[in-house]
Write an enzyme that holds these catalytic residues in place. Structure first.
Site, PDB file in Angstrom:
ATOM      1  N   ARG A 180       3.357   2.590  -4.835  1.00  0.00           N
ATOM      2  CA  ARG A 180       2.242   3.533  -4.857  1.00  0.00           C
ATOM      3  C   ARG A 180       2.778   4.944  -5.102  1.00  0.00           C
ATOM      4  O   ARG A 180       3.948   5.237  -4.860  1.00  0.00           O
ATOM      5  CB  ARG A 180       1.488   3.506  -3.526  1.00  0.00           C
ATOM      6  N   LYS A 204       2.157   1.684   3.663  1.00  0.00           N
ATOM      7  CA  LYS A 204       1.026   1.931   4.537  1.00  0.00           C
ATOM      8  C   LYS A 204       1.325   1.433   5.944  1.00  0.00           C
ATOM      9  O   LYS A 204       1.964   0.401   6.132  1.00  0.00           O
ATOM     10  CB  LYS A 204      -0.219   1.226   3.995  1.00  0.00           C
ATOM     11  N   HIS A 275      -1.992   4.024 -10.460  1.00  0.00           N
ATOM     12  CA  HIS A 275      -2.413   2.752  -9.885  1.00  0.00           C
ATOM     13  C   HIS A 275      -2.559   1.700 -10.980  1.00  0.00           C
ATOM     14  O   HIS A 275      -2.309   0.510 -10.748  1.00  0.00           O
ATOM     15  CB  HIS A 275      -3.740   2.921  -9.128  1.00  0.00           C
ATOM     16  N   ARG A 278       0.805   0.347 -11.557  1.00  0.00           N
ATOM     17  CA  ARG A 278       1.114  -0.609 -10.479  1.00  0.00           C
ATOM     18  C   ARG A 278       0.472  -1.968 -10.780  1.00  0.00           C
ATOM     19  O   ARG A 278       1.112  -3.014 -10.629  1.00  0.00           O
ATOM     20  CB  ARG A 278       0.610  -0.022  -9.160  1.00  0.00           C
ATOM     21  N   HIS A 301       1.367  -5.518   0.194  1.00  0.00           N
ATOM     22  CA  HIS A 301       0.012  -5.890   0.607  1.00  0.00           C
ATOM     23  C   HIS A 301       0.055  -6.566   1.968  1.00  0.00           C
ATOM     24  O   HIS A 301       0.861  -7.460   2.204  1.00  0.00           O
ATOM     25  CB  HIS A 301      -0.615  -6.861  -0.399  1.00  0.00           C
ATOM     26  N   TYR A 310      -4.925 -10.310  -8.665  1.00  0.00           N
ATOM     27  CA  TYR A 310      -4.209 -10.213  -9.932  1.00  0.00           C
ATOM     28  C   TYR A 310      -4.247 -11.521 -10.701  1.00  0.00           C
ATOM     29  O   TYR A 310      -4.081 -11.533 -11.919  1.00  0.00           O
ATOM     30  CB  TYR A 310      -2.753  -9.791  -9.681  1.00  0.00           C
TER      31      TYR A 310
END
Length: 329
Positions: A180, A204, A275, A278, A301, A310
């Site tokens: 990210r 995150k 993004h 990515r 994730h 995806y």
């Protein structure tokens, strides 16, 4: 049943919950900000709801908070035009808040446990085909001082050359690692293991992961670190891997401008934000045979369901190729 704690004023309650999100759960600053705003909105709705239903405003911040109140709050958001993704996030914020409040004995029970989220319409941004991203990364930089670096005032020709090397390394590393923007801009020199060709990324929720990168990214990093970075480094650079034109840690806005500038105007290819780069990397990994768990780990994730999005992209491409090539499609 646990007893309910003494009343707290709304703002004190919000601040206490915010500290919990930041210090105990370690959520990203943007998530904390969003959840805090959602809880303030919920408490305001609760005050209004109680004043209408009971004929008075009750002093305790959470008195009268029920599942029906939570649902009416979401319904009000929907009636004002909130998107499904926003409603899903607000429902998640409400569930997080009521679970915390129950643990802290601010609620007798977790009234949000059965609050459902509207399923968001999740769409992926456009991605580049492998030959398109190769053309973007191999093309000479098209440096635009007005859009590439907001911190570019007074830049000399030498600094411009350094920024070109930086931008190439940024593009190569973004595509190679699928990190990210916030993760890229947070990288320090010590986070790059050039011997093993991996970067240590803080994602995150403060979760750390290690992501590999390939030879093209290594070559671009080598040019940036040996030739470009020393030309921009100054007293405010500290250990930041990527620098702005004034020598400070690169700003996420600069990275976004770099990606837009480098992907803009390519024939037959969409202009991308970081993004999108990515998503491009993740799609190419899956198309190349990588398994979902590996891609999930690489992307950072929390849920495999997010990574599974995806597979829809690759399935669409497979269907398009089939329809074009098969005689009886």
């Amino acid at each position: 049943m646990s007893s309910v704690a003494p009343p707290l004023e709304n703002e004190q309650l919000v601040q206490r919950y915010t500290r919990h999100l930041s210090a105990e759960r370690g959520l990203a600053a943007a998530t904390v900000t969003a959840y805090t705003a959602d809880v303030r909105s919920l408490l305001d709705h609760l005050d209004r709801y109680r004043g209408t239903a009971a004929g008075e405003v009750i002093g305790e911040p959470l008195a009268g908070l029920t599942l029906a109140v939570l649902r009416s709050w979401l319904a009000r958001q929907r009636s004002t035009g909130a998107a499904r993704t926003s409603l899903a996030r607000r429902a998640a914020a409400a569930r997080s808040f009521t679970a915390w409040a129950a643990r802290e004995h601010l609620l007798a029970t977790d009234v949000g446990q059965r609050l459902a989220s509207p399923a968001p319409h999740r769409t992926l941004p456009a991605v580049l085909r492998s030959e398109q991203i190769t053309a973007v990364l191999d093309a000479p930089a098209r440096l635009d001082t007005d859009t590439t670096d907001p911190d570019s005032g007074g830049r000399t020709g030498t600094a411009t050359a350094a920024v070109e090397l930086r931008d190439q390394a940024v593009m190569e590393l973004l595509y190679a690692t699928a990190v990210r923007v916030s993760e890229l801009t947070g990288l320090d020199l010590g986070d790059v293991d050039r011997h093993r060709r991996v970067v240590r990324v803080l994602g995150k929720g403060g979760k750390e992961r290690t992501v590999p990168y390939g030879l093209p990214a290594e070559r671009a990093l080598d040019r940036w670190l040996t030739t470009g970075r020393p030309l921009l480094a100054g007293t405010e650079s500290a250990a930041a891997l990527f620098l702005g034109a004034r020598g400070r840690r690169i700003d996420p806005r600069t990275v976004r401008a770099v990606v837009h500038s480098r992907t803009r105007g390519r024939a037959g290819a969409p202009e991308l934000a970081p993004h999108g780069l990515r998503h491009t990397a993740a799609t190419h990994l899956l198309e190349g045979g990588a398994d979902l768990r590996t891609v999930q780990e690489m992307l950072g994730h929390a849920s495999l369901a997010t990574t599974q999005l995806y597979t829809h992209v690759t399935a669409e491409r497979l269907r398009a190729a089939y329809q074009q090539a098969h005689p009886r499609a």
